[in-house]
Design an enzyme around this catalytic site. Structure first.
Site, short mmCIF file in Angstrom:
data_model
loop_
_atom_site.label_atom_id
_atom_site.label_comp_id
_atom_site.label_asym_id
_atom_site.label_seq_id
_atom_site.Cartn_x
_atom_site.Cartn_y
_atom_site.Cartn_z
N CYS A 142 -34.01 -52.39 -26.76
CA CYS A 142 -32.78 -52.84 -27.41
C CYS A 142 -32.38 -53.72 -28.39
O CYS A 142 -33.15 -53.95 -29.14
CB CYS A 142 -33.45 -54.11 -26.11
SG CYS A 142 -33.60 -54.19 -24.37
N HIS A 155 -24.00 -46.32 -30.35
CA HIS A 155 -25.25 -45.55 -30.66
C HIS A 155 -23.60 -43.89 -31.59
O HIS A 155 -22.99 -44.19 -31.11
CB HIS A 155 -26.10 -45.08 -30.17
CG HIS A 155 -26.37 -43.83 -30.98
ND1 HIS A 155 -27.68 -44.98 -30.65
CD2 HIS A 155 -26.86 -42.60 -30.94
CE1 HIS A 155 -28.52 -43.74 -31.48
NE2 HIS A 155 -27.92 -42.63 -31.50
N CYS A 156 -24.15 -44.08 -32.85
CA CYS A 156 -22.89 -43.32 -33.63
C CYS A 156 -23.90 -42.04 -34.01
O CYS A 156 -25.41 -42.69 -34.20
CB CYS A 156 -23.10 -44.54 -35.11
SG CYS A 156 -21.50 -43.54 -36.29
N CYS A 206 -32.38 -44.56 -28.80
CA CYS A 206 -33.54 -45.31 -29.28
C CYS A 206 -34.14 -45.86 -28.83
O CYS A 206 -34.85 -46.13 -29.35
CB CYS A 206 -32.22 -46.29 -30.19
SG CYS A 206 -31.60 -46.33 -31.19
N HIS A 239 -29.59 -52.45 -24.04
CA HIS A 239 -30.25 -51.08 -24.04
C HIS A 239 -29.87 -50.21 -24.43
O HIS A 239 -29.07 -49.06 -23.74
CB HIS A 239 -31.47 -50.51 -22.78
CG HIS A 239 -32.40 -49.72 -23.32
ND1 HIS A 239 -33.51 -50.76 -23.27
CD2 HIS A 239 -32.73 -48.53 -22.57
CE1 HIS A 239 -34.50 -49.02 -23.47
NE2 HIS A 239 -34.10 -47.52 -23.03
N CYS A 240 -30.33 -49.22 -25.71
CA CYS A 240 -29.79 -47.64 -25.90
C CYS A 240 -31.31 -46.61 -25.38
O CYS A 240 -32.05 -46.73 -26.06
CB CYS A 240 -29.43 -47.72 -28.19
SG CYS A 240 -29.55 -46.29 -28.05
N LYS A 289 -34.38 -60.24 -22.30
CA LYS A 289 -33.65 -59.91 -23.57
C LYS A 289 -32.48 -60.49 -23.47
O LYS A 289 -31.76 -61.13 -22.67
CB LYS A 289 -33.17 -58.51 -23.26
CG LYS A 289 -32.08 -58.40 -22.29
CD LYS A 289 -31.86 -57.09 -22.20
CE LYS A 289 -30.54 -56.41 -21.15
NZ LYS A 289 -30.20 -55.59 -20.88
#
Length: 126
Positions: free
Chosen positions: A29, A36-37, A26, A22-23, A16
């Site tokens: 990456c 994160h909303c 979700c 990384h989320c 990356k």
């Protein structure tokens, strides 16, 4: 992170770029990930940070508008006779609008400052 070497994501099993995180929600990456909303059910990052910032700005403007316009209705309800239900909904709506205005008036300058410094919330917290 600061060495300039290649970074590897152990969850995606891929290399990356810098400023990529990384989320877990979700499961991918995100480049220049801010956070994160849950309100938009998506990550705020490189591709949509402008739209998130505009959402916060317009929400703040709307809340201020609601507080200003509801002030007249509340002053009328105090001086004139009205039902208890009507007064309850006025006070409830005004409480909600003031609470959101206060929260957004703290949140907006923070993100304005972060944008001016070209940093993200994750980088600010590290």
């Amino acid at each position: 992170k600061q060495s300039g070497g290649r970074r590897f994501c152990k969850w995606c099993d891929k290399f990356k770029p810098d400023r990529c995180h990384h989320c877990r929600v979700c499961r991918s990456c995100i480049l220049r990930m801010d956070h994160h909303c849950p309100w938009i059910a998506n990550c705020v990052g490189f591709r949509n940070h402008k739209y998130f910032f505009l959402l916060v700005l317009y929400s703040l403007a709307t809340c201020i508008s609601v507080v200003v316009t509801m002030a007249e209705s509340i002053s009328k309800a105090v001086t004139e006779e009205s039902t208890t239900t009507f007064r309850f909904f006025l006070v409830f709506g005004m409480t909600l609008a003031i609470t959101m205005t206060l929260l957004l008036s703290m949140f907006f300058p923070l993100h304005l400052w972060l944008m001016a410094k070209a940093t993200t919330t994750i980088e600010f917290c590290e």
